[in-house]
Scaffold this active site. Structure first.
Site, mmCIF file in Angstrom:
data_model
loop_
_atom_site.group_PDB
_atom_site.id
_atom_site.type_symbol
_atom_site.label_atom_id
_atom_site.label_comp_id
_atom_site.label_asym_id
_atom_site.label_seq_id
_atom_site.Cartn_x
_atom_site.Cartn_y
_atom_site.Cartn_z
ATOM 1 N N PRO A 132 -26.247 42.654 -24.055
ATOM 2 C CA PRO A 132 -28.197 43.725 -23.776
ATOM 3 C C PRO A 132 -28.189 43.763 -23.099
ATOM 4 O O PRO A 132 -28.172 43.580 -22.015
ATOM 5 C CB PRO A 132 -28.710 42.736 -24.823
ATOM 6 C CG PRO A 132 -29.100 41.386 -24.577
ATOM 7 C CD PRO A 132 -27.228 41.285 -24.595
ATOM 8 N N PRO A 133 -28.654 45.403 -22.869
ATOM 9 C CA PRO A 133 -29.214 45.506 -21.661
ATOM 10 C C PRO A 133 -29.952 45.093 -20.792
ATOM 11 O O PRO A 133 -30.538 44.009 -21.083
ATOM 12 C CB PRO A 133 -29.502 47.232 -22.046
ATOM 13 C CG PRO A 133 -28.974 47.437 -23.522
ATOM 14 C CD PRO A 133 -28.804 45.813 -23.575
ATOM 15 N N GLY A 134 -29.853 44.882 -19.144
ATOM 16 C CA GLY A 134 -31.219 44.445 -18.329
ATOM 17 C C GLY A 134 -30.365 43.279 -18.236
ATOM 18 O O GLY A 134 -31.090 42.136 -17.712
ATOM 19 N N LYS A 143 -24.915 42.325 -16.311
ATOM 20 C CA LYS A 143 -23.590 42.650 -15.923
ATOM 21 C C LYS A 143 -23.292 44.058 -15.327
ATOM 22 O O LYS A 143 -22.337 43.436 -14.258
ATOM 23 C CB LYS A 143 -23.304 43.182 -17.808
ATOM 24 C CG LYS A 143 -23.788 42.429 -18.818
ATOM 25 C CD LYS A 143 -23.286 43.216 -19.967
ATOM 26 C CE LYS A 143 -24.046 44.607 -20.092
ATOM 27 N NZ LYS A 143 -25.716 44.594 -20.601
ATOM 28 N N THR A 144 -24.025 44.958 -14.743
ATOM 29 C CA THR A 144 -23.668 45.335 -13.651
ATOM 30 C C THR A 144 -23.451 44.902 -12.166
ATOM 31 O O THR A 144 -22.556 45.145 -10.960
ATOM 32 C CB THR A 144 -23.740 47.033 -13.825
ATOM 33 O OG1 THR A 144 -23.866 47.430 -14.078
ATOM 34 C CG2 THR A 144 -23.604 47.759 -12.370
ATOM 35 N N SER A 159 -25.116 40.625 -42.547
ATOM 36 C CA SER A 159 -25.576 39.746 -42.178
ATOM 37 C C SER A 159 -27.462 38.893 -42.694
ATOM 38 O O SER A 159 -27.841 38.074 -42.620
ATOM 39 C CB SER A 159 -25.966 39.132 -40.232
ATOM 40 O OG SER A 159 -27.262 40.102 -40.098
ATOM 41 N N LYS A 182 -28.635 35.519 -31.907
ATOM 42 C CA LYS A 182 -29.749 35.449 -32.785
ATOM 43 C C LYS A 182 -30.711 34.445 -32.315
ATOM 44 O O LYS A 182 -32.381 34.287 -32.807
ATOM 45 C CB LYS A 182 -29.681 35.094 -34.221
ATOM 46 C CG LYS A 182 -28.823 36.767 -34.362
ATOM 47 C CD LYS A 182 -28.245 36.643 -36.156
ATOM 48 C CE LYS A 182 -27.629 38.234 -36.469
ATOM 49 N NZ LYS A 182 -26.340 37.947 -37.744
#
Length: 804
Positions: free
Chosen positions: A368-370, A373-374, A691, A734
């Site tokens: 997910p963002p934040g 990763k970068t 799901s 999850k």
């Protein structure tokens, strides 16, 4: 004596006149021209004419201009009677004579050839009179106007015809005079002019003039077009010559020889660290460049191409840092958690230290963002001691962005891959392909397909860019791709990458990140580095629980930044800055919390409800499912912006409940007496996927039986018509979301149990996992009580309704 008609005036001239042969000239009536007469026969005829009282001569044209002594058969039979206006003797004996044409005449009989030609004449009187009387005036006038207009254009286009002459012709209304003057001033071959002189009438004369003028105008227009093209080319050549001279002058002022630039290029090609195929191509292009004008557009294209060849790193490499311990300490110091990624990088460094050289892996960090990763890509480069290059692929929809444009296009450049290699300056950088799941495609091509060669270890050693048109070795590059989800990555591209999932951070991990990274950095950034102010653990926990709801730490960083800004403002205004920030200070600094902790439930209001688990690009989320059963006729309504797959899961859950009606304590025909409404809150947010199947089944059975579900249980899994529970994805995300929201038990498919081993220890210790294979096991784990089976004649068959 015979009359000579000249317009409306009748002149008399004798039947016999001396004859002057003209070499390459046809003399017309009404013309006044100076002539040079020097041949003996012509001088004798001139002297004979001067002795006459009327000063008249007959001027005829020679058939062959090269004949020096023309005889009777060497001249045309029709000529012009002219009057001698002025005679001037030149020093060499030649006479300059000004003659005025009086009218046309035909030679009837030659009367003498010795001492000059003489002939008896027959005038054109009858023909000219007839030509004025026979044609209708309007037609002849139109013909005359056309000739005037054509001759005016002719005079404009022809350099040897005076532009004032058409104005003189426009003044005359005499058509015969017009025809003779236009004929005399046309620059034609003598035979064609003789033909005009012999025209037997004004109409025939003007028609022939119109034909000849049309032909000459067409030729003159073509000549004018060619002249303009030649002048344009000459202007371009003069401009290039002028610019070249200026360039040479600038070089002289700078102390640089004109050819020194090419010498430097040749030296760079010969001495540069180029492979053989690149050097051969560069020398060929340099040879072409030497033949071109330096200011030519093609020269600029070749020069840019050579600059790219020379600027790319072909052999330069960074020395890898092979100390596994130092790399581990560096990664731990830059990032908290992310153990799987760190282990993979440390494994790569360890193998490098053993074998010395290893083909670069293709990693894909999905999360997910934040979650970092970068920034993790930059830390990998630092740990390996390599250069770092980042290329953002979000929104890229053109294949040329990856492979480059062909040099036939104006402004063509290599693709982003070679541009990044040029920036790195080495052949083995860490190359970050950011947001690879945001690639688009349209009629320009598919950039995802272009990446197949880049990210294939078996092919990228011979990567070919459209602009460079040469093989370039990318095998030493460590490619790291980032994505929020694998759904947007084509399957062939996904197959070439080693996928490493980054789940969202746990609350305990976020507290460590705030203490070690976020708060110290924001203090320095806002000028509080010299102030002893501390953000307590309780305050950090309160910010995480009540002011953020995310898998990463981006919003958390913004909240911490706001706290630092408020403290910096207090300091700027002269107010004291507290030594520590506690939970009670957050409302004054951040405002009221947007997220409040859920109120404890006693379970009575959980009828028709169930906690689901969703996996999105932003991480894991809790998904509430609500079902209401009301009296009706069997209608089923699904609301909450559900996708097709989720709608099918809801219908599968309803069919399962109908097929298991008696074991669930329901009448077999219950569906004909009630309407079922399935709703998933936050209706503006689209939802899809299989799901939530068992979650909707539990909520539906709870609403039909009146048995509430446990508020501490969350469910995920796909349901079949026979009640089997199938595996789903995103278990790690999850599970983290469930722990973050206070869930105690997670019901998941038994086939997903192997994924639990990769969960953080805190998640495994904080949650109880119930692995299920069938819906019976799901109901046992999720409902407070087991539904009682309906027997024949049982009084418990009444269908409960959801509380309203």
């Amino acid at each position: 004596m015979a009359p000579l008609i000249r317009t409306d005036e009748v002149l008399e001239f004798p039947d016999e006149l001396p004859v002057v042969a003209l070499r390459d000239l046809v003399f017309f009536p009404y013309m006044v021209l100076p002539l040079l007469i020097g041949r003996p026969a012509s001088l004798a005829a001139l002297e004979a004419g001067e002795e006459r009282d009327d000063q008249l001569l007959l001027l005829v044209a020679q058939r062959d201009p090269t004949c020096e002594s023309p005889a009777v058969d060497d001249v045309f039979p029709v000529g012009t009677v002219a009057r001698v206006v002025q005679v001037t003797t030149l020093p060499d004996g030649t006479r300059r004579v000004v003659l005025e044409g009086m009218g046309r005449a035909r030679i009837g009989e030659w009367t003498g050839t010795d001492g000059g030609l003489r002939a008896r004449l027959e005038p054109f009187v009858a023909a000219e009179r007839e030509s004025e009387e026979t044609p209708p005036a309007p037609a002849l006038e139109a013909l005359a106007r056309s000739v005037r207009r054509q001759f005016q254009e002719y005079a404009t286009l022809h350099e040897r015809v005076s532009e004032e002459l058409p104005a003189t012709l426009l003044e005359t209304r005499d058509r015969v005079r017009l025809a003779h003057l236009v004929s005399g001033h046309l620059l034609l071959a003598p035979p064609e002019k003789q033909e005009l002189l012999e025209c037997a009438g004004a109409e025939a004369h003007l028609e022939r003039l119109q034909e000849l003028l049309g032909r000459e105008l067409e030729i003159l227009r073509i000549e004018e077009k060619l002249d303009q093209q030649i002048r344009s080319q000459m202007d371009s050549d003069r401009r290039q010559f002028y610019l070249n001279e200026q360039l040479k002058a600038i070089h002289r002022e700078l102390g640089v020889e004109a050819g020194e630039e090419w010498v430097e290029l040749e030296r760079a090609v010969q001495e540069g660290p180029l492979p053989d195929h690149a050097r051969e191509r560069a020398e060929r292009e340099l040879k072409r460049l030497r033949k071109l004008n330096p200011v030519a557009p093609e020269a600029a294209v070749i020069r840019t191409y050579l600059d790219w060849i020379l600027a790319l790193p072909w052999t330069a490499r960074s020395e890898d840092a092979l100390d596994v311990g130092a790399a581990s300490a560096l990664l731990d110091g830059a990032h908290h958690g992310l153990g799987e990624v760190k282990d993979r990088i440390l494994d790569h460094i360890a193998v490098l230290s053993v074998v010395g050289e290893l083909q670069g892996p293709i990693l894909c960090l999905v999360g997910p963002p934040g979650v970092g990763k970068t920034s993790l890509g930059r830390s990998i480069a630092t740990a390996l001691g390599r250069e770092f290059v980042r290329v953002s692929l979000g929104g890229v929809r053109d294949e040329a962005e990856i492979r480059g444009h062909r040099r036939t296009y104006v402004g063509a450049l290599p693709g982003r891959v070679l541009q990044g290699m040029r920036r790195s300056g080495t052949t083995n950088p860490v190359f970050l392909l950011d947001e690879v799941d945001k690639l688009a495609r349209d009629f320009h091509g598919d950039p995802g397909a272009a990446l197949l060669e880049v990210l294939d270890p078996e092919q990228n050693a011979t990567f070919t860019d459209h602009y460079l048109e040469m093989e370039y070795d990318l095998s030493g590059v460590l490619f790291v791709a980032t994505a929020n989800t694998l759904a947007g990555i084509p399957e062939p591209l996904r197959d070439r990458m080693e996928v490493i999932r980054l789940p969202g951070y746990l609350d305990t991990e976020k507290r460590v990140i705030v203490d070690r990274f976020l708060w110290p950095r924001q203090r320095e950034r806002h000028g509080l580095g010299d102030v002893a102010v501390d953000l307590t653990d309780d305050a950090a926990a309160a910010v995480i629980a009540r002011y953020t709801r995310e898998a990463g730490v981006r919003e958390l960083d913004r909240r911490v930044s706001r706290v630092a800004r408020k403290l910096a403002r207090r300091r700027a205004e002269g107010d004291p800055v507290p030594a520590s920030i506690g939970p009670d200070d957050l409302t004054a600094l951040l405002g009221p919390p947007p997220y409040l902790p859920p109120e404890p439930s006693d379970g009575r209001d959980r009828v028709g409800m169930a906690n689901g688990l969703a996996w999105t690009s932003a991480g894991g989320e809790i998904l509430d499912v609500e079902v209401a059963v009301v009296p009706g006729s069997g209608e089923v309504r699904l609301t909450g912006t559900l996708g097709d797959v989720m709608k099918e899961s809801a219908m599968a859950a309803l069919t399962y409940a109908r097929s298991r009606a008696r074991p669930l304590g329901l009448e077999p025909d219950f569906h004909t007496r009630v309407d079922v409404h399935v709703h998933i809150p936050e209706g503006a947010t689209p939802k899809d996927g299989p799901s939530a199947g068992i979650t909707m089944a539990v909520a539906l059975i709870s609403a039909l039986t009146g048995i509430p579900s446990s508020p501490e249980v969350a469910l995920t899994g796909e349901i079949t018509l026979r009640g089997r529970v199938l595996p789903v994805g995103g278990i790690k995300e999850k599970a983290v979301a469930a722990l973050r929201h206070g869930i105690r038990t997670v019901v998941l498919p038994h086939a997903n149990v192997p994924e639990l081993e990769r969960l953080p220890d805190e998640v495994r210790e904080g949650l109880r996992f119930a692995a299920v294979r069938t819906m019976d096991e799901v109901l046992d784990a999720a409902l407070i009580a087991r539904p009682r089976e309906l027997r024949d004649g049982s009084a418990d068959g009444a269908l409960p309704l959801s509380p309203q």
